[in-house]
Write an enzyme that holds these catalytic residues in place. Structure first.
Site, PDB file in Angstrom:
ATOM      1  N   ARG A  45     -12.381  48.033 -16.969  1.00 36.58           N
ATOM      2  CA  ARG A  45     -12.709  47.735 -18.300  1.00 36.58           C
ATOM      3  C   ARG A  45     -13.933  48.316 -18.796  1.00 36.58           C
ATOM      4  O   ARG A  45     -14.295  48.619 -20.045  1.00 36.58           O
ATOM      5  CB  ARG A  45     -12.893  45.897 -18.161  1.00 36.58           C
ATOM      6  CG  ARG A  45     -12.090  45.477 -19.604  1.00 36.58           C
ATOM      7  CD  ARG A  45     -12.335  43.900 -19.734  1.00 36.58           C
ATOM      8  NE  ARG A  45     -10.996  43.514 -19.501  1.00 36.58           N
ATOM      9  CZ  ARG A  45     -10.728  42.161 -19.600  1.00 36.58           C
ATOM     10  NH1 ARG A  45     -11.655  41.158 -20.091  1.00 36.58           N
ATOM     11  NH2 ARG A  45      -9.543  41.551 -19.590  1.00 36.58           N
TER      12      ARG A  45
ATOM     13  N   GLY B  67      -2.802  40.278 -23.189  1.00 33.91           N
ATOM     14  CA  GLY B  67      -2.070  39.584 -24.499  1.00 33.91           C
ATOM     15  C   GLY B  67      -1.884  40.441 -25.738  1.00 33.91           C
ATOM     16  O   GLY B  67      -0.831  40.691 -26.100  1.00 33.91           O
TER      17      GLY B  67
ATOM     18  N   LYS C  15       2.803  32.494 -16.078  1.00 30.40           N
ATOM     19  CA  LYS C  15       3.309  31.919 -17.098  1.00 30.40           C
ATOM     20  C   LYS C  15       4.213  32.397 -17.942  1.00 30.40           C
ATOM     21  O   LYS C  15       4.102  33.651 -18.386  1.00 30.40           O
ATOM     22  CB  LYS C  15       2.414  31.102 -17.863  1.00 30.40           C
ATOM     23  CG  LYS C  15       1.444  29.953 -17.136  1.00 30.40           C
ATOM     24  CD  LYS C  15       0.751  29.589 -18.286  1.00 30.40           C
ATOM     25  CE  LYS C  15      -0.324  28.551 -17.748  1.00 30.40           C
ATOM     26  NZ  LYS C  15      -1.356  28.330 -19.020  1.00 30.40           N
TER      27      LYS C  15
ATOM     28  N   GLY D  92      -4.527  41.674 -16.897  1.00 32.18           N
ATOM     29  CA  GLY D  92      -5.615  41.520 -15.984  1.00 32.18           C
ATOM     30  C   GLY D  92      -5.438  41.656 -14.458  1.00 32.18           C
ATOM     31  O   GLY D  92      -5.897  42.494 -13.703  1.00 32.18           O
TER      32      GLY D  92
HETATM   33  P1  ADP Z   1      -1.773  39.421 -15.802  1.00 30.82           P
HETATM   34  O1  ADP Z   1      -3.019  38.984 -15.860  1.00 30.82           O
HETATM   35  O2  ADP Z   1      -1.659  40.742 -14.669  1.00 30.82           O
HETATM   36  O3  ADP Z   1      -0.747  39.545 -16.786  1.00 30.82           O
HETATM   37  P2  ADP Z   1      -0.855  36.711 -14.899  1.00 30.82           P
HETATM   38  O4  ADP Z   1      -2.329  36.328 -15.295  1.00 30.82           O
HETATM   39  O5  ADP Z   1       0.348  36.430 -15.790  1.00 30.82           O
HETATM   40  O6  ADP Z   1      -0.917  38.359 -14.670  1.00 30.82           O
HETATM   41  O7  ADP Z   1      -0.494  36.088 -13.529  1.00 30.82           O
HETATM   42  C1  ADP Z   1      -1.421  36.614 -12.451  1.00 30.82           C
HETATM   43  C2  ADP Z   1      -1.493  35.575 -11.469  1.00 30.82           C
HETATM   44  O8  ADP Z   1      -0.301  34.923 -11.125  1.00 30.82           O
HETATM   45  C3  ADP Z   1      -2.360  35.917 -10.258  1.00 30.82           C
HETATM   46  O9  ADP Z   1      -3.595  35.177  -9.830  1.00 30.82           O
HETATM   47  C4  ADP Z   1      -1.148  35.746  -8.927  1.00 30.82           C
HETATM   48  O10 ADP Z   1      -1.651  35.285  -7.934  1.00 30.82           O
HETATM   49  C5  ADP Z   1      -0.301  34.543  -9.593  1.00 30.82           C
HETATM   50  N1  ADP Z   1       1.018  34.573  -9.171  1.00 30.82           N
HETATM   51  C6  ADP Z   1       2.011  35.353  -9.149  1.00 30.82           C
HETATM   52  N2  ADP Z   1       3.054  34.841  -8.400  1.00 30.82           N
HETATM   53  C7  ADP Z   1       2.784  33.816  -8.016  1.00 30.82           C
HETATM   54  C8  ADP Z   1       3.546  33.017  -7.030  1.00 30.82           C
HETATM   55  N3  ADP Z   1       4.652  33.111  -6.485  1.00 30.82           N
HETATM   56  N4  ADP Z   1       2.871  31.653  -6.533  1.00 30.82           N
HETATM   57  C9  ADP Z   1       1.470  31.712  -6.869  1.00 30.82           C
HETATM   58  N5  ADP Z   1       0.654  32.315  -7.788  1.00 30.82           N
HETATM   59  C10 ADP Z   1       1.300  33.421  -8.106  1.00 30.82           C
HETATM   60 MG    MG Z   2      -4.080  37.216 -16.010  1.00 32.24          MG
END
Ligand code: ADP
Ligand code: MG
Length: 381
Positions: A36, A363, A207, A339
């Protein structure tokens, strides 16, 4: 929309630029999240080398209203540490404009006007002013009075209707910075390619509700969704499978169930998983193999969201193998964003190659890919 890269040297000389960037990085991640910071340097250097004086604008965190008075105690919201970091990276002084100085706009204006060509200022977290998130016109006009033109280089905040992203463009000639240009061009490119040659979406993370735009808008275009992470757990729950104490979103389970019914051929769920203390924490070896085989043949790939709890190295394999497989497919064009997803990518030490674009938007990237008009980009048109 006009791009900064189209400007001639003399168009810019001696001017003052208000440059909106995204320095919304938590203290713990300052070392890790360098994409970033590094990705805004080209625009900053481009402007400085043309003798432009810069006032860098950003937000940091989401401070509650009326917290302003206590700001000293809440240094997680202050942008002050970034003055030092930027100064180090640019090898020149970066003058910090404090919260109080932002309140005394005329005095601050004089200070900036007196500074020499190429000087760099960094303003305090704009979200310490509630007007920022309200897209307040008066606040934007005041800010705008500090400069001669405005550059948006904060793609990752362009889906937010904030004063320093949207309202400000009413008061100054406004253009897209080098990073914003790169984001727009690469995301347009993948959308175009996906229409012509099919698309694989690798979707993980925490999520489903964060990623719903992607699931809803790519149902026709995507050939497959390869699912992992908390999203997979929510889908398992939607199917009525036991998931123990795994991370999932209970309120989204019915949505997941409907989605699985309507897209049963396209949504691919893990066929084995790694479990520890009653939690599903990563995709298993068979799933990794299967996903890798699909990725190998793909021509266009979007990846958002890690496949597991990768922060613990024991559960990072799924995400890392996916990252490696995408990088290894030189014939495909891939966009990677989010992120945490980006941290996975840096951990497998990928060289940013020509077949891959790493987006700084989370997002914002998802919304842009889904074809939504982002207010910050619309405002530049
Ligand atoms: P991004 O920021 O790349 O879009 P998210 O914010 O949606 O990703 O999700 C990332 C988080 O989800 C990470 O901190 C990761 O540890 C957590 N995560 C993914 N799969 C699991 C899982 N099976 N159990 C617990 N945490 C998870
Ligand atoms: Mg994230």
């Amino acid at each position: 929309m006009k791009f900064l890269s189209d400007f001639k040297y003399k168009d810019l000389q001696n001017k003052i630029c208000l440059l909106r960037v995204d320095l919304n990085i938590e203290n713990e991640n300052i070392q890790k999240d360098n994409l970033r910071i590094l990705s805004i340097l080209p625009t900053i250097k481009f402007l400085i080398s043309r003798g432009v004086k810069l006032v860098i604008l950003s937000h940091r965190g989401r401070p509650e209203e009326k917290l302003q008075i206590k700001i000293q105690k809440f240094n997680k919201f202050s942008l002050r540490p970034f003055a030092k970091i930027l100064s180090f990276l640019l090898r020149k002084p970066v003058d910090f404009i404090s919260f109080n100085e932002l309140g005394l706009i005329n005095k601050t204006k004089q200070k900036i006007q007196k500074a020499k060509q190429g000087s760099v200022f960094l303003a305090e977290n704009l979200r310490l002013f509630p007007e920022e998130e309200k897209n307040d016109a008066k606040f934007a006009e005041n800010l705008a009075s500090l400069g001669d033109f405005y550059i948006n280089d904060a793609f990752s905040v362009s889906h937010r209707k904030n004063a320093s992203v949207v309202a400000i463009t009413k008061y100054l000639p406004s253009y897209a910075g080098l990073l914003l240009e790169k984001e727009i061009k690469n995301l347009d490119k993948i959308r175009g390619l996906a229409r012509k040659r099919g698309l694989i979406i690798v979707l993980g993370g925490a999520k489903i509700s964060d990623k719903i735009v992607l699931l809803n808008n790519f149902q026709k275009l995507a050939d497959y969704f390869l699912i992992g992470g908390g999203i997979a757990n929510t889908m398992f729950a939607g199917q009525g499978l036991p998931i123990g104490e795994s991370l999932y979103e209970s309120k989204m389970a019915p949505f997941a169930e409907r989605l699985l019914k309507s897209l049963s051929k396209k949504i691919i769920l893990p066929k084995d998983v790694i479990i520890d203390k009653r939690k599903i924490l990563d995709i298993g070896p068979k799933t990794i193999e299967k996903y890798k085989n699909i990725i190998k043949k793909a021509k266009t790939i979007i990846w958002n969201g890690p496949m597991g709890y990768f922060e613990n190295p024991k559960f990072a394999k799924g995400s890392q193998e996916i990252g490696k497989a995408i990088m290894a497919n030189k014939k495909a064009f891939a966009v990677i964003g989010g992120g945490e997803t980006i941290s996975v990518v840096s951990s497998v030490k990928c060289q940013a190659s020509r077949n891959m674009f790493v987006s700084t938007g989370g997002g914002a990237m998802l919304e842009y890919l889904a074809g939504k008009k982002l207010p910050g980009i619309k405002a530049l048109k």
